[in-house]
Design a protein around this motif. Sequence first.
Motif, PDB file in Angstrom:
ATOM      1  N   PRO A  84       0.836  -1.215   0.000  1.00 34.33           N
ATOM      2  CA  PRO A  84       0.000   0.000   0.000  1.00 34.33           C
ATOM      3  C   PRO A  84       0.870   1.264   0.000  1.00 34.33           C
ATOM      4  O   PRO A  84       2.002   1.231   0.448  1.00 34.33           O
ATOM      5  CB  PRO A  84      -0.795  -0.129   1.289  1.00 34.33           C
ATOM      6  CG  PRO A  84       0.106  -0.906   2.194  1.00 34.33           C
ATOM      7  CD  PRO A  84       0.823  -1.892   1.307  1.00 34.33           C
ATOM      8  N   ALA A  85       0.312   2.348  -0.520  1.00 33.57           N
ATOM      9  CA  ALA A  85       1.064   3.599  -0.654  1.00 33.57           C
ATOM     10  C   ALA A  85       1.349   4.219   0.710  1.00 33.57           C
ATOM     11  O   ALA A  85       0.515   4.152   1.616  1.00 33.57           O
ATOM     12  CB  ALA A  85       0.271   4.575  -1.516  1.00 33.57           C
ATOM     13  N   ASN A  86       2.540   4.774   0.853  1.00 32.78           N
ATOM     14  CA  ASN A  86       2.871   5.474   2.100  1.00 32.78           C
ATOM     15  C   ASN A  86       2.034   6.738   2.257  1.00 32.78           C
ATOM     16  O   ASN A  86       1.614   7.100   3.357  1.00 32.78           O
ATOM     17  CB  ASN A  86       4.356   5.839   2.110  1.00 32.78           C
ATOM     18  CG  ASN A  86       5.245   4.609   2.146  1.00 32.78           C
ATOM     19  OD1 ASN A  86       4.863   3.583   2.707  1.00 32.78           O
ATOM     20  ND2 ASN A  86       6.412   4.704   1.538  1.00 32.78           N
ATOM     21  N   GLU A  87       1.812   7.441   1.165  1.00 30.67           N
ATOM     22  CA  GLU A  87       0.982   8.641   1.163  1.00 30.67           C
ATOM     23  C   GLU A  87       0.087   8.608  -0.067  1.00 30.67           C
ATOM     24  O   GLU A  87       0.494   8.093  -1.127  1.00 30.67           O
ATOM     25  CB  GLU A  87       1.841   9.912   1.144  1.00 30.67           C
ATOM     26  CG  GLU A  87       2.703  10.100   2.389  1.00 30.67           C
ATOM     27  CD  GLU A  87       3.519  11.376   2.323  1.00 30.67           C
ATOM     28  OE1 GLU A  87       3.473  12.040   1.260  1.00 30.67           O
ATOM     29  OE2 GLU A  87       4.185  11.714   3.303  1.00 30.67           O
ATOM     30  N   LEU A  88      -1.110   9.142   0.071  1.00 30.65           N
ATOM     31  CA  LEU A  88      -2.059   9.140  -1.032  1.00 30.65           C
ATOM     32  C   LEU A  88      -2.840  10.444  -1.012  1.00 30.65           C
ATOM     33  O   LEU A  88      -3.402  10.820   0.017  1.00 30.65           O
ATOM     34  CB  LEU A  88      -3.022   7.955  -0.912  1.00 30.65           C
ATOM     35  CG  LEU A  88      -4.003   7.752  -2.065  1.00 30.65           C
ATOM     36  CD1 LEU A  88      -3.243   7.466  -3.357  1.00 30.65           C
ATOM     37  CD2 LEU A  88      -4.965   6.609  -1.757  1.00 30.65           C
ATOM     38  N   ALA A  89      -2.847  11.147  -2.126  1.00 25.76           N
ATOM     39  CA  ALA A  89      -3.596  12.392  -2.248  1.00 25.76           C
ATOM     40  C   ALA A  89      -4.847  12.128  -3.072  1.00 25.76           C
ATOM     41  O   ALA A  89      -4.763  11.643  -4.209  1.00 25.76           O
ATOM     42  CB  ALA A  89      -2.741  13.463  -2.918  1.00 25.76           C
ATOM     43  N   LEU A  90      -5.999  12.404  -2.499  1.00 22.97           N
ATOM     44  CA  LEU A  90      -7.277  12.266  -3.194  1.00 22.97           C
ATOM     45  C   LEU A  90      -7.915  13.635  -3.308  1.00 22.97           C
ATOM     46  O   LEU A  90      -8.122  14.322  -2.309  1.00 22.97           O
ATOM     47  CB  LEU A  90      -8.202  11.308  -2.429  1.00 22.97           C
ATOM     48  CG  LEU A  90      -7.751   9.846  -2.338  1.00 22.97           C
ATOM     49  CD1 LEU A  90      -8.710   9.047  -1.483  1.00 22.97           C
ATOM     50  CD2 LEU A  90      -7.662   9.237  -3.725  1.00 22.97           C
ATOM     51  N   ILE A  91      -8.234  14.032  -4.517  1.00 25.40           N
ATOM     52  CA  ILE A  91      -8.866  15.315  -4.793  1.00 25.40           C
ATOM     53  C   ILE A  91     -10.211  15.025  -5.444  1.00 25.40           C
ATOM     54  O   ILE A  91     -10.258  14.503  -6.563  1.00 25.40           O
ATOM     55  CB  ILE A  91      -7.987  16.177  -5.703  1.00 25.40           C
ATOM     56  CG1 ILE A  91      -6.600  16.361  -5.073  1.00 25.40           C
ATOM     57  CG2 ILE A  91      -8.648  17.531  -5.956  1.00 25.40           C
ATOM     58  CD1 ILE A  91      -5.627  17.080  -5.955  1.00 25.40           C
TER      59      ILE A  91
END
Length: 358
Positions: A84-91
Amino acid sequence: VVIDREAAARYGLTPGDLAARIRATDAKSAAGLMRGSETDLTVEVSGELDSLTRIRELPITVGAGGQTLRIQDLGRVEKASITPANELALIDGRPGVSVAARMASTERTDLWATSMHERMDEFRTQLPPLVSLEVIFDQSRYVVRRLGDLQDNFLMGIGLVVLVIFITMGWRSAIVVGLALPLSTLMVFAGLRFMEIPIHQMSVTGLIIALGLLIDNAIIMVDEISSRLQRGMERGKAVRESVRFLAVPLAGSSFTTILAFMPMILLPGPAGEFVGTIAISVVLALISSLFLSLTVLPPLVALLSGTDGIRQGWPSTGVHMGALGTLYRKTIGGFIRRPVLALLFAIALPIAGFSLSG
């Protein structure tokens, strides 16, 4: 690197062992430091893992006999996203990339924000059709609104002060007291500039808090001089005696308020850095108000009084509420004649407040 567990197990290796060996081989940290007379040079080892081929060819020593294998013999190397991603940006529910831009402390917020939006508009024209650029959070709008609140509070404060002083003390006193607000504020700006403190949200908050404290000294000084002039005292003598009479009381009241804000200024750590500017703005405002009340405002009162002192009539002297004024004078006179009763009354009020705080 996707490890073939069976292949690794045949050589007594675990995925953790292989990960540690790969990490140790990736030469990203400095190997040493070469010191010179003027400069220090960092020494780095070449061979960092900068391609898939280099990782596949990475040698791993296994077994007691020193047998050497390559990473590609124990698994496959591919380029993919971390799962899984360490950080994830959802807009708006879609994956994106978030970029934070922080303004330098020497810049001015509104001008910098305008320039940044112009650059973003220019950058949007270079994006592919399926990529968009959106502003998620723009703190400059909040700062501009706070500065607008300061301006509104400042103008409203001047208007209310002039109106109230005009009704109660006359138009001459209203002009002099009204000047205390802008003059004190300008002195605060000069002090902040000298201390290299920018006009940001905390210093603006301090100015808003100080608006109600700036006019106290001015009102007391103007009232004292006006009272002496109405009794027929010569203007120069009225100014000298009023300043001499009120210098210590005004200084004492100002410095006790300053001491109340000193814990915020002396607060250590990030908390003190954050809220300390509020107290600094208030302290500068109180010092400015005291200075103006003892130097600039008294001569203005005398100059505006005319050659024969302040003339009678409510536009010049303010509205006098006979019954209310008589009651007030009798109350104050009674407390002065009975200081113990005055002390008990003064103590009873805060005690009643604390008892009701629950």
